[in-house]
Motif scaffolding. Structure first.
Motif, PDB file in Angstrom:
ATOM      1  N   ASN A   7       2.285  -3.831   9.114  1.00 28.99           N
ATOM      2  CA  ASN A   7       2.481  -2.533   8.473  1.00 28.99           C
ATOM      3  C   ASN A   7       2.129  -2.581   6.984  1.00 28.99           C
ATOM      4  N   ILE A   8       1.138  -3.398   6.651  1.00 25.47           N
ATOM      5  CA  ILE A   8       0.671  -3.527   5.267  1.00 25.47           C
ATOM      6  C   ILE A   8      -0.149  -2.287   4.921  1.00 25.47           C
ATOM      7  N   PRO A   9       0.074  -1.707   3.742  1.00 19.61           N
ATOM      8  CA  PRO A   9      -0.750  -0.561   3.342  1.00 19.61           C
ATOM      9  C   PRO A   9      -2.232  -0.945   3.347  1.00 19.61           C
ATOM     10  N   ARG A  10      -3.067  -0.057   3.804  1.00 19.19           N
ATOM     11  CA  ARG A  10      -4.492  -0.360   3.965  1.00 19.19           C
ATOM     12  C   ARG A  10      -5.243  -0.521   2.648  1.00 19.19           C
ATOM     13  N   ASN A  11      -4.619  -0.192   1.539  1.00 17.00           N
ATOM     14  CA  ASN A  11      -5.273  -0.384   0.242  1.00 17.00           C
ATOM     15  C   ASN A  11      -4.766  -1.648  -0.460  1.00 17.00           C
ATOM     16  N   SER A  12      -4.062  -2.506   0.254  1.00 18.79           N
ATOM     17  CA  SER A  12      -3.489  -3.718  -0.336  1.00 18.79           C
ATOM     18  C   SER A  12      -4.554  -4.772  -0.604  1.00 18.79           C
ATOM     19  N   GLU A  13      -4.209  -5.682  -1.492  1.00 15.92           N
ATOM     20  CA  GLU A  13      -5.036  -6.843  -1.791  1.00 15.92           C
ATOM     21  C   GLU A  13      -4.204  -8.088  -1.516  1.00 15.92           C
ATOM     22  N   GLU A  14      -4.854  -9.238  -1.412  1.00 17.70           N
ATOM     23  CA  GLU A  14      -4.149 -10.476  -1.108  1.00 17.70           C
ATOM     24  C   GLU A  14      -3.211 -10.922  -2.230  1.00 17.70           C
ATOM     25  N   GLN A  15      -3.599 -10.736  -3.481  1.00 20.20           N
ATOM     26  CA  GLN A  15      -2.804 -11.256  -4.596  1.00 20.20           C
ATOM     27  C   GLN A  15      -1.380 -10.694  -4.645  1.00 20.20           C
ATOM     28  N   PRO A  16      -1.160  -9.381  -4.525  1.00 19.72           N
ATOM     29  CA  PRO A  16       0.216  -8.876  -4.536  1.00 19.72           C
ATOM     30  C   PRO A  16       1.056  -9.401  -3.367  1.00 19.72           C
ATOM     31  N   ILE A  17       0.435  -9.595  -2.211  1.00 22.66           N
ATOM     32  CA  ILE A  17       1.148 -10.148  -1.062  1.00 22.66           C
ATOM     33  C   ILE A  17       1.543 -11.595  -1.374  1.00 22.66           C
ATOM     34  N   ARG A  18       0.612 -12.356  -1.942  1.00 22.50           N
ATOM     35  CA  ARG A  18       0.892 -13.746  -2.329  1.00 22.50           C
ATOM     36  C   ARG A  18       2.058 -13.795  -3.311  1.00 22.50           C
ATOM     37  N   GLU A  19       2.030 -12.943  -4.325  1.00 24.82           N
ATOM     38  CA  GLU A  19       3.094 -12.929  -5.336  1.00 24.82           C
ATOM     39  C   GLU A  19       4.444 -12.579  -4.728  1.00 24.82           C
ATOM     40  N   LEU A  20       4.452 -11.662  -3.777  1.00 25.19           N
ATOM     41  CA  LEU A  20       5.693 -11.277  -3.103  1.00 25.19           C
ATOM     42  C   LEU A  20       6.309 -12.476  -2.387  1.00 25.19           C
ATOM     43  N   PHE A  21       5.491 -13.235  -1.670  1.00 29.62           N
ATOM     44  CA  PHE A  21       5.993 -14.386  -0.926  1.00 29.62           C
ATOM     45  C   PHE A  21       6.281 -15.583  -1.826  1.00 29.62           C
ATOM     46  N   GLU A  29      -1.693 -20.068   1.848  1.00 30.10           N
ATOM     47  CA  GLU A  29      -2.773 -19.171   2.240  1.00 30.10           C
ATOM     48  C   GLU A  29      -2.244 -17.777   2.538  1.00 30.10           C
ATOM     49  N   VAL A  30      -3.044 -16.776   2.170  1.00 30.69           N
ATOM     50  CA  VAL A  30      -2.789 -15.382   2.541  1.00 30.69           C
ATOM     51  C   VAL A  30      -4.073 -14.873   3.165  1.00 30.69           C
ATOM     52  N   LYS A  31      -3.960 -14.312   4.353  1.00 33.15           N
ATOM     53  CA  LYS A  31      -5.142 -13.784   5.033  1.00 33.15           C
ATOM     54  C   LYS A  31      -4.827 -12.401   5.566  1.00 33.15           C
ATOM     55  N   LEU A  32      -5.476 -11.393   4.974  1.00 33.76           N
ATOM     56  CA  LEU A  32      -5.339 -10.021   5.450  1.00 33.76           C
ATOM     57  C   LEU A  32      -6.546  -9.725   6.328  1.00 33.76           C
ATOM     58  N   LEU A  33      -6.303  -9.254   7.531  1.00 37.48           N
ATOM     59  CA  LEU A  33      -7.395  -9.040   8.471  1.00 37.48           C
ATOM     60  C   LEU A  33      -8.067  -7.693   8.244  1.00 37.48           C
ATOM     61  N   ARG A  34      -9.381  -7.728   8.351  1.00 36.87           N
ATOM     62  CA  ARG A  34     -10.199  -6.535   8.139  1.00 36.87           C
ATOM     63  C   ARG A  34     -10.978  -6.207   9.406  1.00 36.87           C
ATOM     64  N   ARG A  42      -6.829  -3.933   8.488  1.00 38.36           N
ATOM     65  CA  ARG A  42      -6.305  -3.523   9.787  1.00 38.36           C
ATOM     66  C   ARG A  42      -4.805  -3.271   9.738  1.00 38.36           C
ATOM     67  N   GLY A  43      -4.171  -3.517   8.588  1.00 42.71           N
ATOM     68  CA  GLY A  43      -2.743  -3.226   8.448  1.00 42.71           C
ATOM     69  C   GLY A  43      -1.838  -4.406   8.729  1.00 42.71           C
ATOM     70  N   PHE A  44      -2.428  -5.586   8.929  1.00 44.06           N
ATOM     71  CA  PHE A  44      -1.600  -6.770   9.127  1.00 44.06           C
ATOM     72  C   PHE A  44      -2.336  -8.006   8.626  1.00 44.06           C
ATOM     73  N   GLY A  45      -1.578  -9.076   8.498  1.00 37.07           N
ATOM     74  CA  GLY A  45      -2.170 -10.324   8.039  1.00 37.07           C
ATOM     75  C   GLY A  45      -1.198 -11.471   8.247  1.00 37.07           C
ATOM     76  N   PHE A  46      -1.541 -12.609   7.660  1.00 36.06           N
ATOM     77  CA  PHE A  46      -0.739 -13.811   7.825  1.00 36.06           C
ATOM     78  C   PHE A  46      -0.576 -14.510   6.485  1.00 36.06           C
ATOM     79  N   VAL A  47       0.611 -15.067   6.281  1.00 40.39           N
ATOM     80  CA  VAL A  47       0.911 -15.852   5.094  1.00 40.39           C
ATOM     81  C   VAL A  47       1.346 -17.227   5.584  1.00 40.39           C
ATOM     82  N   THR A  48       0.780 -18.264   5.007  1.00 40.94           N
ATOM     83  CA  THR A  48       1.181 -19.623   5.356  1.00 40.94           C
ATOM     84  C   THR A  48       1.963 -20.208   4.196  1.00 40.94           C
ATOM     85  N   MET A  49       3.175 -20.659   4.507  1.00 41.67           N
ATOM     86  CA  MET A  49       4.029 -21.281   3.499  1.00 41.67           C
ATOM     87  C   MET A  49       4.239 -22.740   3.879  1.00 41.67           C
TER      88      MET A  49
END
Length: 97
Positions: A7-21, A29-34, A42-49
């Motif tokens: 449910n990630i906003p479609r205008n998101s970028e990887e950096q803000p997601i990385r900073e959040l986590f 790694e942060v990977k937002l799928l397109r 596509r509204g979803f992605g994966f974060v590896t911690m």
């Protein structure tokens, strides 16, 4: 640990997601799928911690929080299953005569 983020906003970028986590630990790694044709998210992605404990803490704290007006769905990613390329689209390729 690999974390699913939905449910990630479609205008998101990887950096803000990385900073959040990164507030909860080390992110490798942060990977937002397109979409492969349009290039839109596509509204979803994966974060590896790196750490299971940090990842679980991030999941517990970020799940159901809001980002860009959308409520994030965050949980442990399930292993990817292989899809067959021989998907059936009805009986389009079968002749009925």
């Amino acid at each position: 640990m690999n974390i699913y983020v939905g449910n990630i906003p479609r205008n998101s970028e990887e950096q803000p997601i990385r900073e959040l986590f990164e507030e909860y630990g080390s992110v490798s790694e942060v990977k937002l799928l397109r979409d492969r044709y349009t290039g839109e998210l596509r509204g979803f992605g994966f974060v590896t911690m790196e750490s299971e404990e940090e990842a679980q803490n991030a999941i517990d704290n970020i799940n159901n929080t809001e980002l860009g007006g959308r409520t994030l769905v965050v949980n442990k990613a399930r292993p990817r299953t292989e899809r067959s390329d021989n998907r059936s689209f009805g009986n389009r390729n079968q002749r009925s005569w």
